[in-house]
Design a protein around this motif. Structure first.
Motif, PDB file in Angstrom:
ATOM      1  N   ASP A 106      34.507  26.859  82.108  1.00 54.09           N
ATOM      2  CA  ASP A 106      33.535  27.838  82.593  1.00 54.09           C
ATOM      3  C   ASP A 106      32.606  27.214  83.640  1.00 54.09           C
ATOM      4  N   LYS A 107      32.215  25.970  83.407  1.00 53.71           N
ATOM      5  CA  LYS A 107      31.311  25.273  84.316  1.00 53.71           C
ATOM      6  C   LYS A 107      31.765  23.833  84.496  1.00 53.71           C
ATOM      7  N   VAL A 108      31.347  23.235  85.623  1.00 53.58           N
ATOM      8  CA  VAL A 108      31.530  21.793  85.814  1.00 53.58           C
ATOM      9  C   VAL A 108      30.192  21.114  85.541  1.00 53.58           C
ATOM     10  N   HIS A 109      30.262  19.933  84.943  1.00 50.13           N
ATOM     11  CA  HIS A 109      29.064  19.207  84.549  1.00 50.13           C
ATOM     12  C   HIS A 109      29.150  17.786  85.097  1.00 50.13           C
ATOM     13  N   GLY A 110      28.040  17.287  85.597  1.00 50.09           N
ATOM     14  CA  GLY A 110      28.026  15.932  86.127  1.00 50.09           C
ATOM     15  C   GLY A 110      26.634  15.360  86.175  1.00 50.09           C
ATOM     16  N   THR A 111      26.481  14.278  86.920  1.00 48.86           N
ATOM     17  CA  THR A 111      25.187  13.623  87.079  1.00 48.86           C
ATOM     18  C   THR A 111      24.806  13.587  88.552  1.00 48.86           C
ATOM     19  N   ILE A 112      23.515  13.404  88.798  1.00 47.63           N
ATOM     20  CA  ILE A 112      23.022  13.231  90.170  1.00 47.63           C
ATOM     21  C   ILE A 112      22.993  11.737  90.437  1.00 47.63           C
ATOM     22  N   ASP A 113      23.988  11.270  91.156  1.00 50.57           N
ATOM     23  CA  ASP A 113      24.182   9.832  91.317  1.00 50.57           C
ATOM     24  C   ASP A 113      23.180   9.195  92.261  1.00 50.57           C
ATOM     25  N   VAL A 114      22.884   9.871  93.365  1.00 51.50           N
ATOM     26  CA  VAL A 114      22.075   9.244  94.403  1.00 51.50           C
ATOM     27  C   VAL A 114      21.556  10.322  95.334  1.00 51.50           C
ATOM     28  N   LEU A 115      20.566   9.988  96.143  1.00 50.80           N
ATOM     29  CA  LEU A 115      20.043  10.915  97.139  1.00 50.80           C
ATOM     30  C   LEU A 115      20.589  10.569  98.511  1.00 50.80           C
TER      31      LEU A 115
ATOM     32  N   LYS B  77      35.107  30.374  96.478  1.00 51.91           N
ATOM     33  CA  LYS B  77      35.363  30.164  97.894  1.00 51.91           C
ATOM     34  C   LYS B  77      34.026  30.027  98.626  1.00 51.91           C
ATOM     35  N   HIS B  78      34.087  29.564  99.866  1.00 47.46           N
ATOM     36  CA  HIS B  78      32.865  29.451 100.660  1.00 47.46           C
ATOM     37  C   HIS B  78      32.153  30.797 100.742  1.00 47.46           C
ATOM     38  N   ASN B  79      30.833  30.749 100.693  1.00 47.18           N
ATOM     39  CA  ASN B  79      29.936  31.901 100.691  1.00 47.18           C
ATOM     40  C   ASN B  79      29.877  32.602  99.340  1.00 47.18           C
ATOM     41  N   SER B  80      30.575  32.041  98.326  1.00 51.04           N
ATOM     42  CA  SER B  80      30.397  32.539  96.962  1.00 51.04           C
ATOM     43  C   SER B  80      29.046  32.065  96.433  1.00 51.04           C
ATOM     44  N   ARG B  81      28.643  32.668  95.336  1.00 51.09           N
ATOM     45  CA  ARG B  81      27.365  32.298  94.719  1.00 51.09           C
ATOM     46  C   ARG B  81      27.609  31.427  93.494  1.00 51.09           C
ATOM     47  N   VAL B  82      26.807  30.368  93.384  1.00 49.48           N
ATOM     48  CA  VAL B  82      26.972  29.372  92.335  1.00 49.48           C
ATOM     49  C   VAL B  82      25.688  29.274  91.513  1.00 49.48           C
ATOM     50  N   GLU B  83      25.838  29.289  90.200  1.00 48.82           N
ATOM     51  CA  GLU B  83      24.682  29.097  89.325  1.00 48.82           C
ATOM     52  C   GLU B  83      24.508  27.600  89.062  1.00 48.82           C
ATOM     53  N   ILE B  84      23.324  27.102  89.362  1.00 49.54           N
ATOM     54  CA  ILE B  84      23.017  25.677  89.246  1.00 49.54           C
ATOM     55  C   ILE B  84      21.951  25.458  88.174  1.00 49.54           C
ATOM     56  N   LYS B  85      22.153  24.441  87.361  1.00 46.62           N
ATOM     57  CA  LYS B  85      21.104  24.021  86.419  1.00 46.62           C
ATOM     58  C   LYS B  85      20.982  22.497  86.486  1.00 46.62           C
ATOM     59  N   ILE B  86      19.751  22.010  86.663  1.00 48.66           N
ATOM     60  CA  ILE B  86      19.472  20.576  86.728  1.00 48.66           C
ATOM     61  C   ILE B  86      18.477  20.223  85.633  1.00 48.66           C
TER      62      ILE B  86
ATOM     63  N   MET C 100      27.338  23.400  87.294  1.00 49.61           N
ATOM     64  CA  MET C 100      27.630  24.410  88.308  1.00 49.61           C
ATOM     65  C   MET C 100      28.652  25.384  87.739  1.00 49.61           C
ATOM     66  N   GLY C 101      28.398  26.665  87.949  1.00 49.73           N
ATOM     67  CA  GLY C 101      29.342  27.677  87.486  1.00 49.73           C
ATOM     68  C   GLY C 101      29.232  28.928  88.332  1.00 49.73           C
ATOM     69  N   LYS C 102      30.183  29.847  88.148  1.00 50.45           N
ATOM     70  CA  LYS C 102      30.130  31.124  88.845  1.00 50.45           C
ATOM     71  C   LYS C 102      28.866  31.867  88.458  1.00 50.45           C
ATOM     72  N   ALA C 103      28.175  32.386  89.452  1.00 48.92           N
ATOM     73  CA  ALA C 103      26.999  33.214  89.151  1.00 48.92           C
ATOM     74  C   ALA C 103      27.458  34.526  88.509  1.00 48.92           C
ATOM     75  N   PRO C 104      26.709  35.041  87.528  1.00 44.16           N
ATOM     76  CA  PRO C 104      27.073  36.331  86.937  1.00 44.16           C
ATOM     77  C   PRO C 104      27.152  37.409  87.998  1.00 44.16           C
ATOM     78  N   ARG C 105      28.164  38.239  87.924  1.00 43.46           N
ATOM     79  CA  ARG C 105      28.396  39.257  88.956  1.00 43.46           C
ATOM     80  C   ARG C 105      27.216  40.208  89.091  1.00 43.46           C
ATOM     81  N   ILE C 106      26.525  40.475  87.987  1.00 46.75           N
ATOM     82  CA  ILE C 106      25.424  41.434  88.059  1.00 46.75           C
ATOM     83  C   ILE C 106      24.278  40.919  88.911  1.00 46.75           C
ATOM     84  N   VAL C 107      24.269  39.596  89.154  1.00 51.10           N
ATOM     85  CA  VAL C 107      23.176  39.021  89.945  1.00 51.10           C
ATOM     86  C   VAL C 107      23.309  39.392  91.411  1.00 51.10           C
TER      87      VAL C 107
END
Length: 287
Positions: free
Chosen positions: A176-185, A207-216, A277-284
């Motif tokens: 459903d989502k990909v999970h990782g770490t913030i390695d560097v700036l 695809k490009h221009n799709s919407r992505v849900e981000i949580k940090i 990172m995951g697909k943003a809910p369609r209702i958004v």
């Protein structure tokens, strides 16, 4: 023998003569060397960032190039001084303290050797225990780049598996989502570079221009949660707008167009800084 490029990386900065002294030692070995800086602005003692800057750079230089990386909080301790040969043919001279973590994991090391200081040490520096960057690493790297020694001349071979690695958390995909770490700036621009490879991210079917849900989040709380555009380039979003994109290491990154994401949201780096990172809910975004 044709001289090879010699590339220097340290946390010394350039406010004093430390880097210049390394140049001087290298040129004393051969005035015909081509010496270039990777960076001397690694944060003090930050072995993790030194490791990341190497993997960002090493593979783009020709086989035979010699890198000297000196971020060495353990100078004078029992940590070893080593040289390694990468799978793509570059050499790295460095303390064995984790600086080679990303190169070992992502590029590959095919041979490793302990530096024989009885041969590969600046003459008349035997009583100095605090400036190995000048006395051992720059001297050895210059001898290797100049062809004074070949790689066997660095010193005795050791198992590649013994090369020290820092703890690394691999990116994952849970369906459903990909999970990782913030390695560097991306230091200059404040973008967040994650350890999530593009190949894993495409499993989301975006695809490009799709919407992505981000949580940090870090170990204590969620710092940021929002819906961002997956952009092909910064030009695909408005100035000041955040985006997700593929960085120069073919990993996923998060940025603000013409702004600093890290400063805007006080985001840090390292294995304690997690991102999903995951697909943003369609209702958004669908009416």
């Amino acid at each position: 023998m044709k001289k090879k490029p010699l590339i220097l990386q340290t946390d010394f900065g350039t406010a004093d003569g430390a880097v210049s002294a390394m140049y001087g030692v290298a040129y004393s070995v051969s005035p015909e060397l081509l010496i270039t800086d990777l960076t001397h602005d690694i944060p003090q003692y930050d072995i993790w960032e030194a490791s990341y800057r190497l993997i960002q750079t090493v593979s783009y230089w020709p086989a035979g190039t010699v890198f000297v990386s000196v971020v060495d909080p353990g100078v004078g301790s029992t940590r070893q001084s080593i040289g390694v040969k990468t799978k793509s043919g570059q050499y790295i001279i460095t303390p064995d303290n984790g600086t080679l973590t990303h190169v070992k994991k992502m590029l590959g090391i095919v041979e490793a050797r302990i530096i024989d200081e009885s041969v590969n040490r600046l003459p008349n520096s035997g009583e100095s225990y605090t400036f190995h960057g000048r006395d051992i690493y720059a001297f050895t790297g210059a001898r290797l780049a100049a062809g004074v020694i070949d790689f066997t001349g660095v010193g005795p071979e050791i198992p590649v598996d013994s090369v020290v690695e820092l703890p690394v958390i691999d990116a994952t995909f849970d369906g459903d989502k990909v999970h990782g770490t913030i390695d560097v700036l991306d230091v200059r621009f404040g973008s967040l570079w994650t350890n999530i490879p593009r190949d894993l991210f495409v499993g989301l079917g975006l695809k490009h221009n799709s919407r992505v849900e981000i949580k940090i989040q870090n170990e204590t709380r969620i710092l940021y949660q929002n819906i961002l555009t997956y952009a092909k380039s910064f030009a695909d979003v408005n100035v000041g707008e955040p985006l997700v994109y593929v960085n120069s290491l073919d990993n996923m990154a998060v940025a603000i167009n013409q702004g600093s994401f890290s400063k805007a949201y006080n985001i840090g780096t390292g294995t304690s800084w997690r991102i999903s990172m995951g697909k943003a809910p369609r209702i958004v975004y669908d009416d």
